[in-house]
Scaffold this active site. Structure first.
Site, PDB file in Angstrom:
ATOM      1  N   ASP A 192      40.151   8.853   4.280  1.00 20.98           N
ATOM      2  CA  ASP A 192      39.273   8.291   3.251  1.00 20.98           C
ATOM      3  C   ASP A 192      37.823   8.222   3.742  1.00 20.98           C
ATOM      4  O   ASP A 192      37.140   7.218   3.562  1.00 20.98           O
ATOM      5  CB  ASP A 192      39.767   6.907   2.821  1.00 20.98           C
ATOM      6  CG  ASP A 192      39.233   6.502   1.440  1.00 20.98           C
ATOM      7  OD1 ASP A 192      38.850   7.393   0.652  1.00 20.98           O
ATOM      8  OD2 ASP A 192      39.209   5.288   1.153  1.00 20.98           O
ATOM      9  N   VAL A 193      37.357   9.310   4.353  1.00 22.26           N
ATOM     10  CA  VAL A 193      35.962   9.370   4.797  1.00 22.26           C
ATOM     11  C   VAL A 193      35.094   9.558   3.563  1.00 22.26           C
ATOM     12  O   VAL A 193      35.309  10.480   2.774  1.00 22.26           O
ATOM     13  CB  VAL A 193      35.748  10.525   5.804  1.00 22.26           C
ATOM     14  CG1 VAL A 193      34.278  10.622   6.197  1.00 22.26           C
ATOM     15  CG2 VAL A 193      36.636  10.342   7.026  1.00 22.26           C
TER      16      VAL A 193
END
Length: 168
Positions: free
Chosen positions: A86-87
């Protein structure tokens, strides 16, 4: 619920293994009745997303420094077998003096083994727009998916908007 508790415990265990200057330190974990708490290092700063929303475009030097630091944090996680998944700009905290960037929110991070064991085939988890094509389609992900997301995040930091969707 049970799934949320399992996710919390995975995040706590994952973070406890990491020690990197661009990943906040974890100081304590409490598994009390009805309460699950992780005590993190306090980071004085703002999410990169806020800087982008305020049209506070970073300089090329700031962008280079922040994304080298973010890449270093991801490399450390990947060396431990952890995939962030979830960058995005909301998960990068830029210090008040704009010298340091830290990668946060390992809430859906998994090891490669956990990805294969826990994630159902065809089930995508992450933030649309930042997910790699294989992540978006529910395929197997690895560190390269995080690098794709970091690249989209850098594009947003430099351009102030998402890249236009197309067939790549």
């Amino acid at each position: 619920d049970t799934e949320a508790e399992e996710r919390f415990e995975r995040e706590a265990k994952t973070l406890a293994r990491m020690s990197h200057p661009n990943i906040p330190a974890i100081y304590d974990v409490k598994f009390d009745e009805g309460a699950r708490l992780i005590y993190f290092e306090f980071l004085a700063g703002s999410p990169l997303q806020e800087l982008v929303n305020e049209s506070t475009s970073p300089s090329m030097e700031e962008t280079r420094r922040w994304f080298l630091q973010g890449s270093s944090a991801l490399q450390h996680a990947h060396e431990l077998g952890v995939i962030h998944r979830d960058v995005k700009p909301a998960n990068i905290i830029v210090s008040e003096d704009r010298r340091t960037a830290s990668l946060v929110d390992f809430g859906i991070a998994l090891t490669a083994d956990e990805v294969r064991r826990i994630t159902k085939s065809g089930y995508a988890i992450g933030t649309p727009g930042y997910m790699s094509p294989e992540q978006m389609s529910g395929g197997e992900v690895d560190g390269r998916s995080d690098l794709f997301s970091l690249g989209v995040t850098m594009y947003v930091a430099l351009c102030g908007q998402m890249p236009q969707p197309a067939e790549y």
